[in-house]
Design a protein around this motif. Structure first.
Motif, mmCIF file in Angstrom:
data_model
loop_
_atom_site.group_PDB
_atom_site.id
_atom_site.type_symbol
_atom_site.label_atom_id
_atom_site.label_comp_id
_atom_site.label_asym_id
_atom_site.label_seq_id
_atom_site.Cartn_x
_atom_site.Cartn_y
_atom_site.Cartn_z
ATOM 1 N N TYR A 1 -10.114 -2.832 4.726
ATOM 2 C CA TYR A 1 -10.055 -2.170 3.429
ATOM 3 C C TYR A 1 -10.640 -3.149 2.422
ATOM 4 N N VAL A 2 -11.472 -2.659 1.497
ATOM 5 C CA VAL A 2 -12.097 -3.520 0.499
ATOM 6 C C VAL A 2 -12.036 -2.823 -0.851
ATOM 7 N N GLU A 3 -11.592 -3.551 -1.856
ATOM 8 C CA GLU A 3 -11.588 -3.060 -3.236
ATOM 9 C C GLU A 3 -12.183 -4.144 -4.127
ATOM 10 N N ARG A 4 -13.085 -3.755 -5.006
ATOM 11 C CA ARG A 4 -13.649 -4.682 -6.000
ATOM 12 C C ARG A 4 -12.774 -4.653 -7.236
ATOM 13 N N ILE B 1 5.861 -1.123 2.021
ATOM 14 C CA ILE B 1 5.283 -2.349 1.479
ATOM 15 C C ILE B 1 5.981 -2.793 0.193
ATOM 16 N N LEU B 2 6.273 -4.083 0.149
ATOM 17 C CA LEU B 2 6.673 -4.755 -1.085
ATOM 18 C C LEU B 2 5.497 -5.630 -1.497
ATOM 19 N N PHE B 3 4.934 -5.356 -2.660
ATOM 20 C CA PHE B 3 3.833 -6.157 -3.189
ATOM 21 C C PHE B 3 4.409 -7.218 -4.114
ATOM 22 N N VAL C 1 -2.888 -1.621 -4.741
ATOM 23 C CA VAL C 1 -2.260 -0.292 -4.659
ATOM 24 C C VAL C 1 -3.234 0.711 -4.045
ATOM 25 N N LYS C 2 -4.506 0.633 -4.426
ATOM 26 C CA LYS C 2 -5.511 1.529 -3.837
ATOM 27 C C LYS C 2 -5.626 1.304 -2.327
ATOM 28 N N ILE C 3 -5.594 0.049 -1.909
ATOM 29 C CA ILE C 3 -5.672 -0.258 -0.474
ATOM 30 C C ILE C 3 -4.446 0.299 0.252
ATOM 31 N N ILE C 4 -3.273 0.113 -0.329
ATOM 32 C CA ILE C 4 -2.043 0.639 0.282
ATOM 33 C C ILE C 4 -2.133 2.154 0.416
ATOM 34 N N GLN C 5 -2.612 2.811 -0.619
ATOM 35 C CA GLN C 5 -2.758 4.274 -0.578
ATOM 36 C C GLN C 5 -3.783 4.699 0.468
ATOM 37 N N GLU C 6 -4.901 3.985 0.527
ATOM 38 C CA GLU C 6 -5.937 4.308 1.514
ATOM 39 C C GLU C 6 -5.411 4.164 2.940
ATOM 40 N N GLY D 1 -2.454 4.759 3.786
ATOM 41 C CA GLY D 1 -1.410 5.755 4.001
ATOM 42 C C GLY D 1 -0.026 5.148 4.065
ATOM 43 N N ALA D 2 0.085 3.876 3.687
ATOM 44 C CA ALA D 2 1.384 3.189 3.674
ATOM 45 C C ALA D 2 2.132 3.563 2.396
ATOM 46 N N GLU D 3 3.397 3.177 2.336
ATOM 47 C CA GLU D 3 4.218 3.472 1.160
ATOM 48 C C GLU D 3 4.487 2.193 0.378
ATOM 49 N N LEU D 4 4.125 2.200 -0.895
ATOM 50 C CA LEU D 4 4.448 1.096 -1.779
ATOM 51 C C LEU D 4 5.874 1.309 -2.279
ATOM 52 N N VAL D 5 6.799 0.479 -1.805
ATOM 53 C CA VAL D 5 8.205 0.598 -2.199
ATOM 54 C C VAL D 5 8.410 0.043 -3.600
ATOM 55 N N GLY D 6 7.711 -1.040 -3.913
ATOM 56 C CA GLY D 6 7.853 -1.636 -5.228
ATOM 57 C C GLY D 6 7.016 -2.884 -5.365
ATOM 58 N N MET D 7 7.045 -3.424 -6.589
ATOM 59 C CA MET D 7 6.300 -4.635 -6.907
ATOM 60 C C MET D 7 7.270 -5.683 -7.427
ATOM 61 N N GLY D 8 7.148 -6.892 -6.891
ATOM 62 C CA GLY D 8 7.910 -8.028 -7.385
ATOM 63 C C GLY D 8 6.957 -8.968 -8.102
ATOM 64 N N ILE D 9 7.190 -9.186 -9.372
ATOM 65 C CA ILE D 9 6.309 -10.016 -10.192
ATOM 66 C C ILE D 9 7.078 -11.258 -10.624
ATOM 67 N N VAL D 10 6.514 -12.434 -10.380
ATOM 68 C CA VAL D 10 7.191 -13.668 -10.781
ATOM 69 C C VAL D 10 7.202 -13.768 -12.307
#
Length: 190
Positions: free
Chosen positions: A92-95, A120-122, A137-142, A144-153
């Motif tokens: 998967y590639v995203e610019r 997925i936890l990002f 997020v686009k890669i996760i969607q492509e 077909g996985a599920e983004l459960v949430g995002m953890g930001i420091v």
């Protein structure tokens, strides 16, 4: 996280009203004890969500993502920032543009590491405008996985990135929110 806030106040440097350099905390030099505390916090916040993989972007996100993945007992996958001859051609590639690097780069993840059964936890070190996170997020969607949430420091709350994802209905857990860097002062948001 009070420990992280104190470290930011003591060791970071304000470059401009938009940029905070945290090289001695999470970007170039890493405090292993602090990183493990960060990992514990993310693991506690997402413990009940049946995460199957933690995903991040190389390189600054890797320490915090590793600590969280280790404590959640799941694999860590990171998006490479450029294509090389050793990359899996089936990727998967995203610019995406990078706010702090001032350039556009590719995010590359081999398709063998993401599939539609994943939860997925990002994890990311800093979110400003959220361009890199949008690519992930686009890669996760492509995939077909599920983004459960995002953890930001560290969330720069005065920039639109984290709120963009919240408005999309994505769970965003930020450990520290910075409201402003104006006038050479770090102001935290509660």
């Amino acid at each position: 996280m009070e420990q992280l806030k104190q470290k930011i106040l003591q060791e970071s440097a304000i470059v401009s009203n938009d940029v905070l350099r945290m090289d001695s905390i999470i970007n170039q030099q890493v405090d292993p004890s602090l990183i493990m505390e960060i990992g514990k916090e993310f693991a506690a916040r997402f413990k009940a969500d049946n995460i199957t993989k933690v995903l991040t972007i190389e390189s600054s996100g890797i320490p915090a993502a590793f600590a969280a993945a280790y404590l959640l007992n799941v694999p860590l996958v990171f998006a490479r920032r450029k294509q090389t001859v050793i990359n899996d051609p089936d990727s998967y590639v995203e610019r995406v543009p990078s706010f702090t690097k001032g350039m556009v780069s590719d995010l590359v993840i081999s398709k063998q590491f993401l599939n539609r059964d994943e939860r997925i936890l990002f994890i990311d070190d800093i979110i400003a405008n959220g361009d890199g996170a949008r690519g992930v997020v686009k890669i996760i969607q492509e995939a077909g996985a599920e983004l459960v949430g995002m953890g930001i420091v560290v969330e720069k709350a005065f920039q639109a990135g984290a709120n963009y994802f919240r408005e999309q209905g994505i769970r965003v857990e930020s450990l520290v929110k910075i409201a402003s860097l104006d006038s050479g002062e770090i102001v935290f948001k509660d």
